[in-house]
Write an enzyme that holds these catalytic residues in place. Structure first.
Site, PDB file in Angstrom:
ATOM      1  N   CYS A  95      -0.715   3.418  -6.536  1.00 31.36           N
ATOM      2  CA  CYS A  95      -1.687   2.852  -5.590  1.00 31.36           C
ATOM      3  C   CYS A  95      -1.860   1.413  -6.052  1.00 31.36           C
ATOM      4  O   CYS A  95      -2.080   1.163  -7.246  1.00 31.36           O
ATOM      5  CB  CYS A  95      -3.018   3.600  -5.656  1.00 31.36           C
ATOM      6  N   CYS A 143       0.860  -1.183   0.000  1.00 25.78           N
ATOM      7  CA  CYS A 143       0.000   0.000   0.000  1.00 25.78           C
ATOM      8  C   CYS A 143       0.896   1.233   0.000  1.00 25.78           C
ATOM      9  O   CYS A 143       1.683   1.431   0.930  1.00 25.78           O
ATOM     10  CB  CYS A 143      -0.880  -0.024   1.246  1.00 25.78           C
TER      11      CYS A 143
HETATM   12  N1  DGL Z   1      -3.958   0.383  -1.993  1.00 26.55           N
HETATM   13  C1  DGL Z   1      -3.652   1.607  -1.383  1.00 26.55           C
HETATM   14  C2  DGL Z   1      -2.409   2.274  -1.975  1.00 26.55           C
HETATM   15  O1  DGL Z   1      -1.547   1.613  -2.543  1.00 26.55           O
HETATM   16  C3  DGL Z   1      -4.663   2.645  -1.014  1.00 26.55           C
HETATM   17  C4  DGL Z   1      -6.091   2.627  -1.262  1.00 26.55           C
HETATM   18  C5  DGL Z   1      -6.849   3.334  -0.134  1.00 26.55           C
HETATM   19  O2  DGL Z   1      -7.100   2.662   0.862  1.00 26.55           O
HETATM   20  O3  DGL Z   1      -7.140   4.532  -0.281  1.00 26.55           O
HETATM   21  O4  DGL Z   1      -2.221   3.442  -1.851  1.00 26.55           O
END
Ligand code: DGL
Length: 269
Positions: free
Chosen positions: A189, A75
């Site tokens: 993301c 993330c």
């Molecule tokens: N998957 C997450 C990232 O790589 C974020 C998504 C979220 O929870 O806003 O930033």
């Protein structure tokens, strides 16, 4: 590190599966735990100090419950905010996911690169420092998307988003300067590679989308070592902080991402 390590892959939701898929390919023999803090999703809309406290608390619980040898923070929103504190607080090694600005700028021909992430990731000092250090001679455009992560979650749960909704989120990524056009978009993301085919179809012109997942899997191999030949794949354990059980559509998707399904456990939120 043990010969067959336990690897915990962590995200706010299902975006981390795009990283999980590559790590499973690299170490199919490892024991995997996929943990999603879905009770707090989306991380992109959380207040920074609350999010730091939340990630530290959930990670503490996960480490006690699953005793991982290695944690992958799949993330960008969490990694760009809390990776340093995680490394300070826990002895377990962490591999983070941060915007792939260096390879994107190195491979861009037009020298117009866009970083597409959550609204908070593109504002972070961490991201700006990466651009200062590795942006080379590129003009880097930062685009914070308010909705793309949620659209990706819906898609994975069998509810595809409308073309217009995705197109609206990515339109600001396409920039023209003196006849040159953006040729590289960093997917900053982990949810966005879930929509890769749709992004390619809806792009205003052809671009390279940079997904950091293969590089993260290589980093995991550096730390955890090569797979043990002949070792059987064990069932992936899932920990969703909401305690929700995955729908049949999601179970199919989890298998597509390389998970071996047996048990699904909840975790207190
Ligand atoms: N998957 C997450 C990232 O790589 C974020 C998504 C979220 O929870 O806003 O930033």
């Amino acid at each position: 590190m043990t010969a067959v390590p336990t690897i915990l892959v962590f995200d706010s939701g299902l975006g981390g599966l795009t990283v999980f898929r590559e790590v499973v390919k690299a170490r199919p023999d490892a024991r995997f735990v996929y943990a999603a803090d879905d009770a707090f999703f989306p991380y992109g809309r959380q207040d920074e100090s609350k999010l730091i406290a939340r990630v530290l608390q959930v990670m503490g619980e996960l480490i006690v419950a699953h005793r991982p040898d290695l944690v992958v923070i799949a993330c960008n929103t969490a990694s760009t905010l809390v990776l340093a504190q995680l490394r300070e607080q826990f002895k377990t090694p962490f591999v983070g996911t941060v915007p792939a600005i260096k390879p994107a700028c190195a491979s861009s021909n037009s020298k117009l690169v866009t970083v597409l992430g959550t609204e908070v990731t593109v504002k972070r000092e961490y991201t700006r420092t990466l651009i200062r250090e590795h942006g080379q001679d590129c003009v880097v455009t930062l685009v914070g998307s308010p909705r793309l992560a949620e659209l990706a979650e819906l898609e994975l749960n069998g509810e595809p988003a409308a073309d217009a909704d995705i197109a609206g989120e990515i339109a600001p990524c396409f920039v023209t300067v003196n006849g040159a056009r953006t040729d590289t978009i960093v997917l900053a993301c982990t949810h966005y590679p879930l929509l890769l085919k749709r992004l390619e179809t809806l792009a205003l012109w052809p671009v390279s989308f940079v997904d950091p997942a293969p590089a993260i899997a290589r980093r995991v191999l550096d730390l955890a070592g090569q797979p043990v030949p002949g070792a059987a794949m064990s069932a992936t354990r899932f920990a969703f902080t909401s305690g929700k059980q995955p729908s049949p559509a999601l179970q199919t998707a989890l298998r597509r991402f390389g998970a071996k399904l047996e048990t699904v456990s909840g975790l207190s939120s």
